[in-house]
Write a protein that holds these residues in place. Structure first.
Motif, PDB file in Angstrom:
ATOM      1  N   GLU A 464      -7.538  24.328 -23.810  1.00 53.31           N
ATOM      2  CA  GLU A 464      -7.925  25.373 -24.753  1.00 53.31           C
ATOM      3  C   GLU A 464      -7.693  26.740 -24.119  1.00 53.31           C
ATOM      4  O   GLU A 464      -7.214  26.835 -22.985  1.00 53.31           O
ATOM      5  CB  GLU A 464      -9.369  25.126 -25.197  1.00 53.31           C
ATOM      6  CG  GLU A 464      -9.454  23.881 -26.068  1.00 53.31           C
ATOM      7  CD  GLU A 464     -10.836  23.236 -26.127  1.00 53.31           C
ATOM      8  OE1 GLU A 464     -11.047  22.397 -27.009  1.00 53.31           O
ATOM      9  OE2 GLU A 464     -11.680  23.554 -25.268  1.00 53.31           O
ATOM     10  N   GLN A 465      -8.014  27.810 -24.841  1.00 53.56           N
ATOM     11  CA  GLN A 465      -7.522  29.122 -24.441  1.00 53.56           C
ATOM     12  C   GLN A 465      -8.612  30.096 -24.004  1.00 53.56           C
ATOM     13  O   GLN A 465      -8.314  31.264 -23.739  1.00 53.56           O
ATOM     14  CB  GLN A 465      -6.736  29.742 -25.611  1.00 53.56           C
ATOM     15  CG  GLN A 465      -5.512  28.953 -26.035  1.00 53.56           C
ATOM     16  CD  GLN A 465      -4.413  28.968 -24.990  1.00 53.56           C
ATOM     17  OE1 GLN A 465      -4.251  29.952 -24.261  1.00 53.56           O
ATOM     18  NE2 GLN A 465      -3.648  27.882 -24.897  1.00 53.56           N
ATOM     19  N   ASP A 466      -9.865  29.676 -23.926  1.00 57.54           N
ATOM     20  CA  ASP A 466     -10.921  30.623 -23.561  1.00 57.54           C
ATOM     21  C   ASP A 466     -11.033  30.756 -22.048  1.00 57.54           C
ATOM     22  O   ASP A 466     -10.885  29.786 -21.301  1.00 57.54           O
ATOM     23  CB  ASP A 466     -12.262  30.236 -24.196  1.00 57.54           C
ATOM     24  CG  ASP A 466     -12.753  28.858 -23.794  1.00 57.54           C
ATOM     25  OD1 ASP A 466     -11.929  27.923 -23.728  1.00 57.54           O
ATOM     26  OD2 ASP A 466     -13.970  28.708 -23.541  1.00 57.54           O
ATOM     27  N   TRP A 467     -11.333  32.010 -21.607  1.00 57.73           N
ATOM     28  CA  TRP A 467     -11.440  32.330 -20.184  1.00 57.73           C
ATOM     29  C   TRP A 467     -12.541  33.363 -19.983  1.00 57.73           C
ATOM     30  O   TRP A 467     -12.843  34.158 -20.872  1.00 57.73           O
ATOM     31  CB  TRP A 467     -10.123  32.904 -19.655  1.00 57.73           C
ATOM     32  CG  TRP A 467      -9.037  31.881 -19.561  1.00 57.73           C
ATOM     33  CD1 TRP A 467      -8.183  31.500 -20.554  1.00 57.73           C
ATOM     34  CD2 TRP A 467      -8.708  31.091 -18.411  1.00 57.73           C
ATOM     35  NE1 TRP A 467      -7.333  30.523 -20.103  1.00 57.73           N
ATOM     36  CE2 TRP A 467      -7.627  30.258 -18.792  1.00 57.73           C
ATOM     37  CE3 TRP A 467      -9.199  31.031 -17.113  1.00 57.73           C
ATOM     38  CZ2 TRP A 467      -7.044  29.357 -17.903  1.00 57.73           C
ATOM     39  CZ3 TRP A 467      -8.622  30.125 -16.229  1.00 57.73           C
ATOM     40  CH2 TRP A 467      -7.554  29.291 -16.619  1.00 57.73           C
ATOM     41  N   LEU A 468     -13.105  33.339 -18.776  1.00 56.64           N
ATOM     42  CA  LEU A 468     -14.070  34.352 -18.357  1.00 56.64           C
ATOM     43  C   LEU A 468     -13.423  35.204 -17.276  1.00 56.64           C
ATOM     44  O   LEU A 468     -12.930  34.679 -16.273  1.00 56.64           O
ATOM     45  CB  LEU A 468     -15.340  33.696 -17.815  1.00 56.64           C
ATOM     46  CG  LEU A 468     -16.404  34.654 -17.257  1.00 56.64           C
ATOM     47  CD1 LEU A 468     -16.989  35.518 -18.372  1.00 56.64           C
ATOM     48  CD2 LEU A 468     -17.500  33.878 -16.539  1.00 56.64           C
ATOM     49  N   LEU A 469     -13.444  36.510 -17.484  1.00 60.58           N
ATOM     50  CA  LEU A 469     -12.919  37.447 -16.504  1.00 60.58           C
ATOM     51  C   LEU A 469     -14.087  38.079 -15.761  1.00 60.58           C
ATOM     52  O   LEU A 469     -14.980  38.668 -16.378  1.00 60.58           O
ATOM     53  CB  LEU A 469     -12.085  38.528 -17.210  1.00 60.58           C
ATOM     54  CG  LEU A 469     -11.433  39.606 -16.340  1.00 60.58           C
ATOM     55  CD1 LEU A 469     -10.451  38.996 -15.348  1.00 60.58           C
ATOM     56  CD2 LEU A 469     -10.736  40.641 -17.227  1.00 60.58           C
TER      57      LEU A 469
END
Length: 477
Positions: A464-469
């Motif tokens: 999937e495409q979610d990320w935490l920066l």
């Protein structure tokens, strides 16, 4: 089996007071579980002692596990018994005290402690509507809470077991957000008694819980306020307070997204129980921005395996969004839940679900950072690529990127739920700030160069495409 929407519009008439002669109750503190009950005395001197499972929440100054005990002076987050910030990492085993035998409770509590959970949403009384066994409030093995239905005549075996279970939770670093009576049990088995009887019951509950260090108080449930019921809920809490108990209190209302939106309940609560099945960033941010200043905790949204908005069962992506949207919108933690809030058959095999594991990894990342310094961003840090979907009905229908940054720019988090490039005002960050992309499905971080434009790295480990920066001077993990 899906979790039904627990909606109850309670219309109650005040009945004649129940006789006030209460049974004098002195809670025992059993220490070890058996299949049928808890041993009533601690082990003899020199006997082997069952080890306490480690908690990733750490230890207090006296060596005991850290517990959620109060609200910070600034009002934005919770603190432990030493006054240190503590991230709420909750679960919602509503019917635990009536559905589980002691040995089963040990399995549940020790597993959740090992997974880093530190808070539980629990009802003190049971009813099928809140996951309990029968309308009379009996435990799974038939122990009733009251004698002849009188809420001031306690059946000691019920309360001894409940006390032992909550005490064991304390040993494992688990705070209990406890409903002495809720919107599902106030009619049965509670019986809708008079305000005086509700107050007396509250006194008894306060005395019962006096030596339990891990309780925060709750009222309501899926509750639309009704004056007669409000009167009882408040009388119970006043009874608890009359024993000298000043621990934080909140109310869960279904008529609003948090108690601060209800004129009656707003002045009565110490923290907001944020409750929404829509994309959570809107409700959490609204509670955060609403005076007075107090913790705006995301305490219920979609549970794993369910979806109360009518869509497909909640996915791990939905769970990740709920946690990270909450943290970056001002919540001092979150409460996870699963379809096993009512302990469906085979629940033991589902304790280590992929959803529970993923949110544990995310929470570990957040807890490793000075998260309590964060303030939700209003476009000063995240200047482009935020997306939208504030009014969406399902978590997956919104693609809003949310951010939070400490006032000194030493830490910032940006949650990006779908693939894109975001633009940042890096001048909001400390000199020498660094950047890491964190895969929220695994907790693994990758150091990258900090730039004004940051593109998500592609698919995460779950495809999937979610990320935490993560931005700033603090190394992740």
């Amino acid at each position: 089996m899906s979790r039904p929407v627990r909606v109850l519009v309670v219309a109650l008439a005040v009945v004649l007071a129940v006789a006030a002669g209460a049974v004098v109750y002195s809670a025992l503190r059993p220490s070890t579980p058996t299949q049928d009950g808890w041993n009533e005395q601690p082990p003899a001197a020199g006997a082997p002692v069952r080890p306490v499972a480690p908690s990733t929440a750490g230890a207090a100054a006296d060596g005991t596990p850290r517990l959620v005990t109060g609200v910070a002076d600034g009002g934005r987050y919770f603190v432990d018994q030493d006054g240190r910030p503590i991230l709420v990492r909750g679960d919602a085993p509503w019917s635990m005290l009536v559905d589980l035998l002691p040995a089963e409770a040990e399995t549940y509590l020790s597993t959740r402690s090992e997974q880093g959970f530190n808070a539980l949403v629990v009802s003190l009384l049971g009813n099928p509507a809140n996951g309990g066994v029968t309308g009379d409030g009996a435990t799974v093995d038939g122990i009733l809470p009251f004698v002849d239905g009188d809420v001031t005549r306690w059946n000691a075996p019920y309360w001894d077991r409940a006390h032992a279970t909550v005490a064991r939770a304390a040993e494992l670093g688990l705070t209990v957000l406890l409903y002495p009576v809720d919107s599902w049990t106030i009619d049965e088995p509670f019986g809708s008694p008079s305000a005086d009887t509700c107050h007396r019951y509250g006194e008894m509950v306060g005395t019962w819980a006096a030596d339990l260090p891990n309780v925060l108080w709750m009222a309501g449930g899926d509750y639309t306020p009704v004056p007669e019921t409000d009167q009882c809920f408040e009388a119970v809490q006043e009874g608890i307070r009359s024993t000298g108990d000043s621990r934080p209190f909140s109310a869960q209302l279904i008529s609003v997204r948090f108690a601060g939106q209800d004129p009656h309940w707003d002045p009565l609560v110490d923290w907001d129980f944020v409750y929404t099945y829509q994309p959570v960033h809107g409700a959490v941010r609204e509670a955060y921005d609403s005076p007075p200043v107090r913790p705006a905790l995301l305490a219920e949204s979609n549970y794993e395996g369910e979806n109360n908005t009518g869509g497909e069962p909640t996915t791990t992506e939905t769970l990740r969004r709920q946690v990270l949207w909450a943290i970056t919108s001002g919540s001092p933690g979150d409460v996870y839940g699963s379809d096993d809030w009512e302990f469906l058959p085979g629940w033991q095999d589902r304790l280590r679900s992929e959803g529970a594991d993923q949110i544990a990894r995310i929470r570990d990342v957040v807890a490793s950072l000075p998260w309590w310094t964060l303030v939700p961003d209003s476009g000063e840090l995240l200047t482009g690529g935020a997306g939208g979907g504030d009014e969406a009905s399902d978590q997956l229908e919104s693609d809003l990127a949310t951010a939070a940054v400490s006032p000194d720019g030493d830490l910032a988090l940006v949650y990006v739920p779908t693939a894109r490039t975001v633009t940042l005002d890096v001048g909001r960050l400390v000199d020498g700030a660094r950047a890491w992309w964190v895969d929220p499905t695994t907790g693994e971080e990758t150091s990258v160069e900090l730039e004004e434009s940051m593109a998500t790295p592609g698919a995460n480990a779950a495809g999937e495409q979610d990320w935490l920066l993560v931005l700033g001077s603090h190394a992740v993990g």
